[in-house]
Design an enzyme around this catalytic site. Structure first.
Site, short mmCIF file in Angstrom:
data_model
loop_
_atom_site.label_atom_id
_atom_site.label_comp_id
_atom_site.label_asym_id
_atom_site.label_seq_id
_atom_site.Cartn_x
_atom_site.Cartn_y
_atom_site.Cartn_z
N GLY A 48 0.86 -1.18 0.00
CA GLY A 48 0.00 0.00 0.00
C GLY A 48 0.89 1.23 0.00
O GLY A 48 1.61 1.49 -0.95
N GLN A 49 0.88 1.96 1.11
CA GLN A 49 1.65 3.20 1.25
C GLN A 49 1.28 4.19 0.16
O GLN A 49 2.14 4.70 -0.56
CB GLN A 49 3.15 2.90 1.25
CG GLN A 49 3.53 1.98 2.41
CD GLN A 49 5.02 1.87 2.61
OE1 GLN A 49 5.71 1.25 1.82
NE2 GLN A 49 5.51 2.47 3.66
N HIS A 50 0.00 4.39 0.05
CA HIS A 50 -0.50 5.37 -0.91
C HIS A 50 -1.92 5.78 -0.55
O HIS A 50 -2.61 5.11 0.23
CB HIS A 50 -0.45 4.84 -2.35
CG HIS A 50 -1.06 3.47 -2.54
ND1 HIS A 50 -2.39 3.22 -2.38
CD2 HIS A 50 -0.50 2.28 -2.86
CE1 HIS A 50 -2.63 1.95 -2.61
NE2 HIS A 50 -1.49 1.34 -2.90
N ALA A 51 -2.34 6.89 -1.16
CA ALA A 51 -3.75 7.30 -1.12
C ALA A 51 -4.20 7.40 -2.58
O ALA A 51 -3.38 7.54 -3.49
CB ALA A 51 -3.89 8.65 -0.42
N LYS A 96 -3.17 4.39 3.22
CA LYS A 96 -3.27 3.04 3.78
C LYS A 96 -1.97 2.25 3.66
O LYS A 96 -1.26 2.36 2.67
CB LYS A 96 -4.41 2.25 3.13
CG LYS A 96 -4.42 2.28 1.63
CD LYS A 96 -5.86 2.27 1.10
CE LYS A 96 -5.95 2.75 -0.33
NZ LYS A 96 -5.67 4.18 -0.51
#
Ligand code: TYD
Length: 135
Positions: A48-51, A96
């Site tokens: 993830g590590q993104h919006a 997230k």
């Protein structure tokens, strides 16, 4: 801002086994355009590590377990997904991270968009700026 919502799906199982059905706009709050799943990630990996500017997501560990951390840059929730009958709904523009994958984890992801790399924010500082959050 709503960070996430837990969804409990109906159990249509019987003596032959379990059955869970997810219909767009009925069991989840959007029309389904894309499904993908993540497996074979070990316990050290953070995904993830993104919006996403457009995508809303429902995540379900259909096997095994993982954790999901959601934040809007201010509030934070951590949810353990470990039941095929439970999902987490994540609205657009929520940051997230998925981590702590068990060896047998199969994380099913359902979303309302076709893939478009341009709608991802992958830089956390940029995300905070867009959200108007001061560090
Ligand atoms: P990535 O977004 O990094 O996965 P995650 O958020 O689950 O950690 O995606 C990994 C690669 O797969 C990246 O090159 C983009 C590509 N990809 C697609 O082509 N289509 C998709 O629907 C997804 C989710 C990823």
């Amino acid at each position: 801002m709503e960070l996430c919502r837990l969804l409990d799906f109906k159990d249509l199982g019987d003596e032959r086994g379990k059955l869970v059905v997810i219909e767009g706009n009925q069991d989840i709050p959007f029309e389904i355009k894309r499904v993908f799943y993540i497996y074979g990630s070990d316990s050290q990996v953070v995904r993830g590590q993104h919006a996403n500017k457009e995508s809303e997501f429902v995540l379900i560990n259909v096997a095994g377990k993982s954790k999901v951390r959601v934040t809007d840059g201010v509030g934070e929730h951590i949810v353990e997904l470990n039941r095929p009958m439970q999902g987490i709904y994540i609205p657009k523009m929520i940051w997230k991270d998925m981590y702590d994958f068990s060896e047998d984890s199969v994380l099913l992801v359902i979303t309302n968009t076709h893939y478009d790399g341009k709608e991802y924010i992958r830089d956390y500082d940029e995300y905070l700026k867009v959200m108007g959050v001061k560090k």
